[in-house]
Design an enzyme around this catalytic site. Structure first.
Site, PDB file in Angstrom:
ATOM      1  N   ASP A 105      42.550  42.787  28.362  1.00 22.56           N
ATOM      2  CA  ASP A 105      41.064  42.746  28.705  1.00 22.56           C
ATOM      3  C   ASP A 105      39.893  43.091  27.600  1.00 22.56           C
ATOM      4  OD1 ASP A 105      42.355  42.588  31.205  1.00 22.56           O
ATOM      5  OD2 ASP A 105      41.470  44.603  32.034  1.00 22.56           O
ATOM      6  N   ASP A 136      44.752  37.289  39.661  1.00 23.94           N
ATOM      7  CA  ASP A 136      45.199  38.361  38.711  1.00 23.94           C
ATOM      8  C   ASP A 136      46.759  38.674  39.008  1.00 23.94           C
ATOM      9  OD1 ASP A 136      45.086  40.294  36.718  1.00 23.94           O
ATOM     10  OD2 ASP A 136      43.271  41.451  37.505  1.00 23.94           O
TER      11      ASP A 136
HETATM   12  C1  GLA Z   1      42.743  43.539  35.301  1.00 23.82           C
HETATM   13  C2  GLA Z   1      41.941  41.845  34.766  1.00 23.82           C
HETATM   14  C3  GLA Z   1      40.488  42.294  34.525  1.00 23.82           C
HETATM   15  C4  GLA Z   1      39.716  42.633  35.812  1.00 23.82           C
HETATM   16  C5  GLA Z   1      40.545  43.924  36.364  1.00 23.82           C
HETATM   17  C6  GLA Z   1      39.944  44.352  37.822  1.00 23.82           C
HETATM   18  O1  GLA Z   1      42.495  44.400  34.370  1.00 23.82           O
HETATM   19  O2  GLA Z   1      42.461  41.758  33.546  1.00 23.82           O
HETATM   20  O3  GLA Z   1      39.665  41.249  33.907  1.00 23.82           O
HETATM   21  O4  GLA Z   1      39.744  41.759  36.625  1.00 23.82           O
HETATM   22  O5  GLA Z   1      42.098  43.768  36.393  1.00 23.82           O
HETATM   23  O6  GLA Z   1      40.594  45.154  38.250  1.00 23.82           O
END
Ligand code: GLA
Length: 432
Positions: free
Chosen positions: A222, A161
């Site tokens: 997301d 990430d």
């Molecule tokens: C980000 C990512 C998500 C998830 C969260 C975890 O938002 O895009 O897919 O992994 O972090 O905190």
């Protein structure tokens, strides 16, 4: 710094880096499996919610379900930890460690458990000071050590990430992690969230470079447990298909995020639509749902064999939207191996089932071709559909009709011969 200057700098940095040509031989088809985030988030309260908190127990149980309920045989082989697995501090040697209460046996033991069931383990890290959930991140100076830790644990996939890092750090860190993973000698599929943090589009994102560094990448926001969220993702990916579609192929995939089928936000029709649209996008199929309690209806959608065969087509060509009617009907096509293809007819309408009439010729299929068509959800087969024939499909509101088309080797038969073979039948228009 001005945004334009900054993006120029990032681009210059990215271009100056030597190509690392990932070609690790992995993810020749879009990865399939299960990932904890969308459904189980950062629930770390194992006292109040022992069954659903992020703990080794949750992953042991999901691994059992993947192995015992028919998922693994269909290709769902990765079981992926997302955020919130780690302890809040690295250990004295600077190594990442799992939370000792929630993962008392450690990640290596979890990997062993998963491998013993013929599955693979994925883990989550974050290039930056912290993960998005506030756990220890991987700073540039930790990249090598963390790659080695993951490899030593027996990890098979890494999602890296990008919270709490600058564009410059990302331009350096993502390729560095690719090199560090390769240097471990362990095959580890590498999923990069880099483009999602840079707006997902050129000039800030260079998809040529990305494809040399990462096996898959998150481009956009997301997913959340709602139809609105699915639609916003679909809109973004197909609005930008001219940029995104050529970037995908064996070993390097766009990732529109997890499948939320089986959760709370999608109706039956919408669940079928997510599955069909992700398949036409050649997207990774990473489910995020409770496999212990999933309904038979959701399971049937996720376990549709023909759908999975299409998703996993060896050519790995991402599909495109080819029609966008004013009245909220859209058509998508994905070319497949052996001159086959998949068509998705999608309705954004909210009134009633819509009868859509078209022909393969109108959808740019070769004029003289004849096809055998199979409805991917219903299973029904239409024998010989000529490109010039008009046909109708009835598409439910927020639903899809999905077709698998194979060119038939048979010569085109004149209409009267077909009539003789199927007296009174006829097949025009074919209605599925
Ligand atoms: C980000 C990512 C998500 C998830 C969260 C975890 O938002 O895009 O897919 O992994 O972090 O905190």
């Amino acid at each position: 710094m001005e945004a334009a200057v900054l993006s120029g700098l990032v681009l210059a940095l990215a271009l100056a880096l030597p190509s690392v040509a990932l070609e690790n031989g992995l993810a020749r088809t879009p990865p399939m499996g299960w990932m904890s985030w969308e459904r189980f988030r950062c629930n770390v309260d194992c006292q109040a919610d022992p069954r659903n908190c992020i703990s080794e127990q949750l992953f042991f149980e999901m691994a059992d379900r993947l192995a015992e309920d028919g998922w693994r045989e269909l290709g769902y082989e990765y079981i992926n930890l997302d955020d919130c697995w780690a302890a809040k501090q690295r250990d004295a040697a600077g190594q990442l460690v799992p939370d000792p209460k929630r993962f008392p046996r450690g990640i290596k033991a979890l990997a062993d458990y998963v491998h013993a069931r013929g599955l693979k383990l994925g883990i989550y890290g974050d290039l930056g000071i912290f993960t998005c959930g506030g756990y220890p991140g991987t700073m540039l100076e930790n990249v090598k050590q963390d790659a080695q830790t993951f490899a030593a644990w027996g990890v098979d996939m890494l999602k890296l990430d990008g919270c709490y890092s600058s564009a410059e750090e990302q331009a350096k860190g993502y390729p560095e992690m690719a090199r560090a993973l390769n240097a471990t000698g362990r095959p580890i599929v590498y999923s990069c969230s880099w483009p999602a943090y840079q707006g997902g589009l050129p000039p800030k994102v260079n998809y040529t470079i990305l494809a040399e560094i990462c096996n898959l990448w998150r481009n956009y926001d997301d997913i959340e447990d709602s139809w609105d969220s699915v639609l916003s993702i679909v809109d973004w990916f197909f609005t930008n298909q001219d940029v995104l579609q050529p970037a995908a192929g064996p070993g390097h995939w766009n990732d529109p995020d997890m499948l939320i089928i089986g959760n709370f936000g999608l109706s039956y029709e919408q669940s079928r639509s997510q599955m069909a649209l992700w398949t036409v996008m050649a997207a990774p199929l990473l489910m995020s749902t409770d496999l212990r309690t999933i309904s038979p209806g959701a399971k049937e959608i996720l376990q549709n064999r023909l759908m999975i065969q299409i998703n996993q087509d060896p050519l790995g060509i991402q599909g495109r939207r080819i029609v966008k009617e004013k009245y909220d009907i859209e058509v998508f096509v994905r070319p497949l191996a052996q001159a086959a293809s998949a068509l998705v007819f999608f309705s954004r309408r909210t009134d009633m089932p819509f009868r859509y009439t078209t022909s393969l010729a109108k959808l740019h299929f070769p004029e003289d071709a004849v096809y055998e068509v199979q409805d991917v959800y219903v299973g029904k087969i239409i024998g010989d559909l000529k490109a010039a024939d008009n046909f109708s499909v009835v598409i439910n509101p927020s639903g899809v009709v999905m077709w698998y088309l194979r060119r038939t080797a048979l010569p085109v038969q004149p209409w009267h011969v077909v009539r003789q073979q199927a007296p009174g039948g006829g097949y025009r228009p074919a209605l599925l």
